[in-house]
Design a protein around this motif. Sequence first.
Motif, short mmCIF file in Angstrom:
data_model
loop_
_atom_site.label_atom_id
_atom_site.label_comp_id
_atom_site.label_asym_id
_atom_site.label_seq_id
_atom_site.Cartn_x
_atom_site.Cartn_y
_atom_site.Cartn_z
N UNK A 1 5.33 4.95 10.49
CA UNK A 1 5.97 3.79 11.09
C UNK A 1 4.89 2.77 11.43
N UNK A 2 5.22 1.50 11.27
CA UNK A 2 4.27 0.43 11.56
C UNK A 2 4.11 0.28 13.07
N UNK A 3 2.85 0.29 13.52
CA UNK A 3 2.57 0.17 14.95
C UNK A 3 1.96 -1.18 15.30
N UNK A 4 1.07 -1.69 14.45
CA UNK A 4 0.36 -2.94 14.72
C UNK A 4 0.31 -3.76 13.45
N UNK A 5 0.65 -5.02 13.55
CA UNK A 5 0.51 -5.96 12.42
C UNK A 5 0.03 -7.29 13.00
N UNK B 1 7.15 -0.78 7.01
CA UNK B 1 6.97 0.42 6.19
C UNK B 1 8.35 0.93 5.81
N UNK B 2 8.55 1.16 4.52
CA UNK B 2 9.83 1.67 4.03
C UNK B 2 9.57 2.57 2.83
N UNK B 3 10.17 3.75 2.85
CA UNK B 3 10.05 4.70 1.74
C UNK B 3 8.60 4.98 1.36
N UNK B 4 7.76 5.12 2.38
CA UNK B 4 6.36 5.45 2.14
C UNK B 4 5.51 4.29 1.66
N UNK C 1 -1.65 -1.27 11.15
CA UNK C 1 -1.89 0.09 11.60
C UNK C 1 -0.58 0.84 11.75
N UNK C 2 -0.53 2.04 11.15
CA UNK C 2 0.69 2.83 11.12
C UNK C 2 0.44 4.18 11.79
N UNK C 3 1.52 4.74 12.35
CA UNK C 3 1.48 6.06 12.98
C UNK C 3 2.40 7.01 12.24
N UNK C 4 1.96 8.27 12.17
CA UNK C 4 2.81 9.28 11.56
C UNK C 4 3.99 9.57 12.48
N UNK C 5 5.20 9.48 11.92
CA UNK C 5 6.41 9.62 12.75
C UNK C 5 6.61 11.07 13.17
N UNK D 1 0.86 -1.18 0.00
CA UNK D 1 0.00 0.00 0.00
C UNK D 1 0.90 1.23 0.00
N UNK D 2 0.73 2.07 -1.01
CA UNK D 2 1.50 3.31 -1.12
C UNK D 2 0.90 4.34 -0.16
N UNK D 3 1.67 4.70 0.87
CA UNK D 3 1.25 5.69 1.87
C UNK D 3 2.04 6.98 1.76
#
Length: 516
Positions: free
Chosen positions: A461-465, A494-497, A512-516, A452-454
């Motif tokens: 950053x990945x918080x929950x998987x 998550x790497x390079x968006x 679930x990802x959080x904005x760094x 998924x392009x974010x």
Amino acid sequence: MSHSRYHLHSSFVIGEIDPRIYGSFVEHMGRCVYTGIYEPGHPQADEKGFRQDVAELVKELGVTTVRYPGGNFVSGYNWEDGVGPVEDRPVRLDLAWGTREPNTFGTNEFMDWCGQTGIEPMFAVNLGTRGIDAAREFVEYCNHPGGTKFSNLRHAHGYPEPHNIKFWCLGNEMDGPWQIGGKTAREYGRLALQAAKVMRWANDELSITRDYLANMGQGEGLRDGGPFKDKFLTLAACGSSNREMDTYARWEYQVLDECFEAVDIISLHTYFRNPEDSYDGFLKNIDNLDAYISEVIAIADAVAATRRSDKRIMLSLDEWNVWYKSGHPVDTLDPGFPEHPPLIEEVFDAKDALVVGGALIVLLNHADRVKAACTAQLVNVIAPIMTKQGGAAWKQTIFHPFALASKYGRGQALRLAHAGGDDIDIAGTRDGNRITIFALNRSLDNSRDLTVDLSGFGKMVLDVAQGVGNTDPDAVNTETDDNLAPFEIDKAAVADGQLHATIPPATWCVLSCLEA
């Protein structure tokens, strides 16, 4: 291994997620109330008889609203039987389920339980054996401050403060031949209109709703009523009992054609079956739900078009779940009107959890129009929580996708643009600085790579998987073994968006990802 690619951006907004989509259902049926949420004398019951082990599981499940007291039960229910001193309450025959109803648990007990568990009540009124008088008096009892017959009665029962119940269902499954007091669409639609009017007026909306009805519902709907928004009741008219009914579609149109100006919501009911015992066929229930919701939206908007109205009727999927293994109560019920016998106590397995997870993805992808949903039911009766009388409470397999969706699926629903590879069941949400992806790999044999392009959200950053699933589709949970507890998805980053994850076979997951 197949690869699915998607693009997500903050501008791809479907709509605001109403927390009410994470609702459930407590009906006076089987052991849902008695020996479910309420069991005086149980080792973990409090002084009011509420099982605290069950209450803690309800909180962990993340239920936001609960529909009560039915269901088919409500079409023969006198609300007055369930208030006042318990010793004065009548024992009744419940013809809906062929049982004996002691009425030791009723409106005020339910409201006490809602307060304890932090749940919003969703009440239903009896439009089967009763009608507009009982409906307006029930609203007066629950919501009027005092100084009138029924509000004073509530005071006398020990509840001086009004309950302020906002969400009401106008009857239940009124097109069903099994329903006590069933009606034609036109009969029910006219009754729903009249019940809605007097319920609103009893809720002190008299001048506002009269003006609104006189103008034939032009402009904003009652649910979005500007400065009066918090004052209004939210009223749901009955849709057809299910999509397979002969009355389906014509029923929705004719009902709304009668009561469009006075209601906010049309209800949908569906139970996911597996008559051919086919894994692939069973998971197609997810696609059928998506089509069902789209069809009802189209019908509601067609009614609006005949009025040249920009009001939009919202949807409530206020009964839904997997149900196909435990049979029907009519087939299993003992004669003689037993009191709270076990009824349709479905034991859910791994594939059932996948279908429930897939249905939650569908609800998120229709967040602009689906504003409430209730899994049926909460405890014991086709439920995510099971109990033993006098004993333990535990989680069924379907508990886990629901709890994770309720925890992380908040804020705005975002539409994912398919950017290549295989299309899958997927939904996205944004809640502040949290971006969450829900995805389902239906394959029993193959893992699935998901990207998924974010990049449109800045550094994440990945918080929950976490995943829910089992390579054995028939795996179940028991009182002692939680075989479908969420597990960590180790191949996620998550790497390079770009969010990358490998979803194992037969797995529903939350990333679930959080904005760094």
